[in-house]
Enzyme design. Structure first.
Site, short mmCIF file in Angstrom:
data_model
loop_
_atom_site.label_atom_id
_atom_site.label_comp_id
_atom_site.label_asym_id
_atom_site.label_seq_id
_atom_site.Cartn_x
_atom_site.Cartn_y
_atom_site.Cartn_z
N HIS A 254 0.87 -1.17 0.00
CA HIS A 254 0.00 0.00 0.00
C HIS A 254 0.91 1.23 0.00
O HIS A 254 1.77 1.38 0.87
CB HIS A 254 -0.92 0.00 1.22
CG HIS A 254 -1.91 -1.13 1.19
ND1 HIS A 254 -2.22 -1.87 2.31
CD2 HIS A 254 -2.66 -1.63 0.19
CE1 HIS A 254 -3.13 -2.79 1.98
NE2 HIS A 254 -3.40 -2.66 0.69
N GLU B 50 1.71 3.25 3.12
CA GLU B 50 2.28 2.55 4.28
C GLU B 50 3.77 2.39 4.01
O GLU B 50 4.22 1.43 3.37
CB GLU B 50 1.57 1.21 4.48
CG GLU B 50 0.09 1.38 4.79
CD GLU B 50 -0.70 0.08 4.81
OE1 GLU B 50 -0.07 -1.00 4.78
OE2 GLU B 50 -1.94 0.15 4.85
N HIS C 138 3.48 -3.93 6.27
CA HIS C 138 2.38 -2.97 6.17
C HIS C 138 2.47 -1.96 7.32
O HIS C 138 3.41 -1.95 8.10
CB HIS C 138 1.04 -3.69 6.20
CG HIS C 138 0.75 -4.51 4.99
ND1 HIS C 138 -0.16 -4.13 4.02
CD2 HIS C 138 1.26 -5.69 4.56
CE1 HIS C 138 -0.20 -5.03 3.06
NE2 HIS C 138 0.65 -6.01 3.37
N GLU D 57 2.38 -5.75 10.49
CA GLU D 57 1.94 -4.37 10.65
C GLU D 57 2.95 -3.69 11.57
O GLU D 57 3.08 -4.03 12.74
CB GLU D 57 0.54 -4.32 11.26
CG GLU D 57 -0.54 -4.99 10.42
CD GLU D 57 -1.00 -4.14 9.24
OE1 GLU D 57 -0.67 -2.94 9.23
OE2 GLU D 57 -1.68 -4.69 8.34
#
EC number: 3.4.17.-
Length: 517
Positions: free
Chosen positions: A111, A114, A243, A335
């Site tokens: 993304h 990110e 991410h 993440e």
């Protein structure tokens, strides 16, 4: 603005009397750090700042040039706007797959907004090069025994959109998608739905699921296609996608067995191994292990900062599920923090938090077993299947006959089999503290009589293969959806049946009465 540099001068200066100085003094007056480094510092000196596409490419190429004996850069394709998807590789023999050397990929910036993962992989590349040259035994051992591929930015077009707004902005969507307005982590084939259908039937394979033909009827991003081609030509064993937006490590499946349920625990057959992989990252990450409920990602605290993806939230078309169901590769999703585009001053701290986790995770590729499958003449058997009793997920051998099977500690019944050969079964025991893959080779004996046996469900992509007509390991794909179709068809003259070539190859054990046909 002067770029922030961080240096442990004892690591880079040969004599103490050379001393330490403030590298920022060399940068005052607007000197662009990416163009000119302070004198006396190695080309891999890390600049803890955000990198534009041009800066990123220059740093990766400069790093590879400085460590040319163990590193190289290459492109796996281009983004929709034409930017190279640039990879830097570290290996004892860059550009070559070495027998039984496992391959790992780390992917950032899926993304575009990110960005922490993008920077972490740029820093990791420089760190691996510097530490290798400095004689760090851990890094030298890792590079000499592993082929490591780093793709810092899978979505360089989206990054440009996000970077235009700047670090620390409040928007959560600007630049997330690629230039086609596609979410790249929702753009892969949905093989998970097909897996759930196949898993309900006995005797049907639920691994190496082919890409359905209808997938190509929709919009497929060039970035997505590039990743799939990359996977077909490289026998990846382990992967992580980086991410941002929370602080947790998730693992497949990401798509729920019951799609109507927003959250539902949906494990793969390799649930135990995936948990070990996720913990390998989370357990050495200081913030993921922070016990404060007020920290970023505090809602994952009781879970140890790891979670099954579908148990968090369910979505289809994810890259991790595709890796597991289409290839031999196990992929987790990391993440890195609650701020998607962190300010520059936070990047050094982020690196310190993630450096050990990244190294620890890559080292996990050496868990389980590895070996070579060959015939009685010592010839490698490619695409032989390695099965583990109780785990309904096989892996296949690479073209050189080598394989890697990630497995948790314990005793396992391992079976090697291939069409035209008898099965070989071995029992292996993996100790809890074992950090090197155990060597388990297989020698397959040809079947004496009878036609070749094939497992149901072995299919390839259809006649039109947008990935170039290659199978999962680069072998030519069979025509049509069924690899047996060509064998079932009579020859052009109609004089010999489909099994003729098999029986003629069985000499001296071929059944003569059949060959009178």
């Amino acid at each position: 603005m002067a770029w922030p540099y961080f240096l442990d001068c004892r690591r880079y200066f040969a004599r103490e009397d050379e001393g330490c100085y403030d590298p920022l003094e060399k940068l005052r007056g607007g000197l662009e750090a990416v163009e000119t480094l302070p004198s006396g510092l190695p080309p891999t000196f890390i600049r803890f700042a955000h990198h534009s596409f041009t800066q990123m490419a220059r740093v990766l190429k400069r790093t590879a040039a400085h460590c040319a004996h163990v590193a190289r850069t290459y492109s796996i394709g281009r983004s929709f706007d034409g930017k190279d998807l640039l990879v830097i590789e570290f290996s004892g023999r860059p550009g070559q797959h070495e027998l039984m050397e496992p391959e790992v990929k780390l992917i950032g910036n899926i993304h575009g907004n990110e960005v922490a993962g993008r920077e972490m992989l740029i820093y990791l590349a420089q760190y691996l090069c510097s530490e290798y040259l400095l004689g760090n035994p851990r890094i030298q051992r890792l590079i000499n025994t592993t082929r490591i591929h780093l793709l810092p930015s899978m979505n360089p077009d989206g990054y440009e959109v996000a970077a235009a707004e700047g670090a620390g902005y409040n928007g959560w969507t600007s630049g997330r998608q690629n230039a086609q307005n596609l979410d790249l982590n929702r753009n892969f084939p949905d093989l998970t739905s097909e897996y759930y259908q196949l898993a309900a039937a006995r005797g049907v394979r639920t691994d190496h699921i082919p890409i359905p033909q209808h997938y190509w009827w929709g919009k497929v991003a060039p970035e997505t296609k590039a990743i799939m081609k990359w996977m077909r030509t490289t026998p990846f064993v382990l992967s992580a996608s980086l991410h941002g937006g929370d602080l947790v490590v998730s693992y497949p499946f990401d798509f729920s067995k019951h799609p109507q349920e927003e959250k539902m625990f949906s494990p793969t057959p390799d649930e135990k191994m995936f948990k070990l992989l996720a913990r390998a990252y989370a357990d050495v990450h200081p913030m993921m292990m922070d016990r404060s409920e007020n920290r970023c990602g505090g809602n994952f605290l009781k879970r140890g900062s790891i979670i099954n993806g579908a148990d968090w939230y369910s979505f289809t078309g994810g890259m991790s599920d595709f890796n597991y169901l289409h290839s031999n590769c196990f992929e987790i999703t990391v993440e890195l923090g609650c701020v998607k585009f962190p300010p520059e001053e936070a990047l050094y701290t982020l690196w310190q938090h993630n450096k050990e986790s990244l190294l620890n995770f890559v080292e996990m590729v050496h868990r389980g077993i590895k070996g070579v499958v060959m015939d009685k003449f010592g010839k490698p058997v490619k695409n032989a299947r390695i099965s583990v009793k109780g785990i309904r997920h096989d892996i296949t051998t690479a073209p050189d006959g080598d394989y890697w099977r990630l497995l948790p500690p314990g005793s396992h019944i391992v079976i090697a089999h291939a069409p035209g050969y008898s099965k070989v079964i071995k029992k292996v025991t993996i100790p809890t503290r074992m950090k090197r893959a155990g060597r388990v080779d297989f020698i397959l004996q040809p079947l004496g009589t009878g036609p070749k046996k094939f497992h149901q469900g072995i299919r390839r992509t259809g006649p039109h293969d947008p990935l170039g007509g290659a199978g999962p390991r680069g072998e030519p794909a069979e025509p049509g959806l069924d690899p047996l179709a060509a064998r079932r068809q009579p020859s052009g003259g109609g004089s010999k049946p489909w099994w003729w070539s098999y029986f003629t190859s069985l000499s001296p054990h071929r059944p003569r009465w059949l060959l009178k046909y």
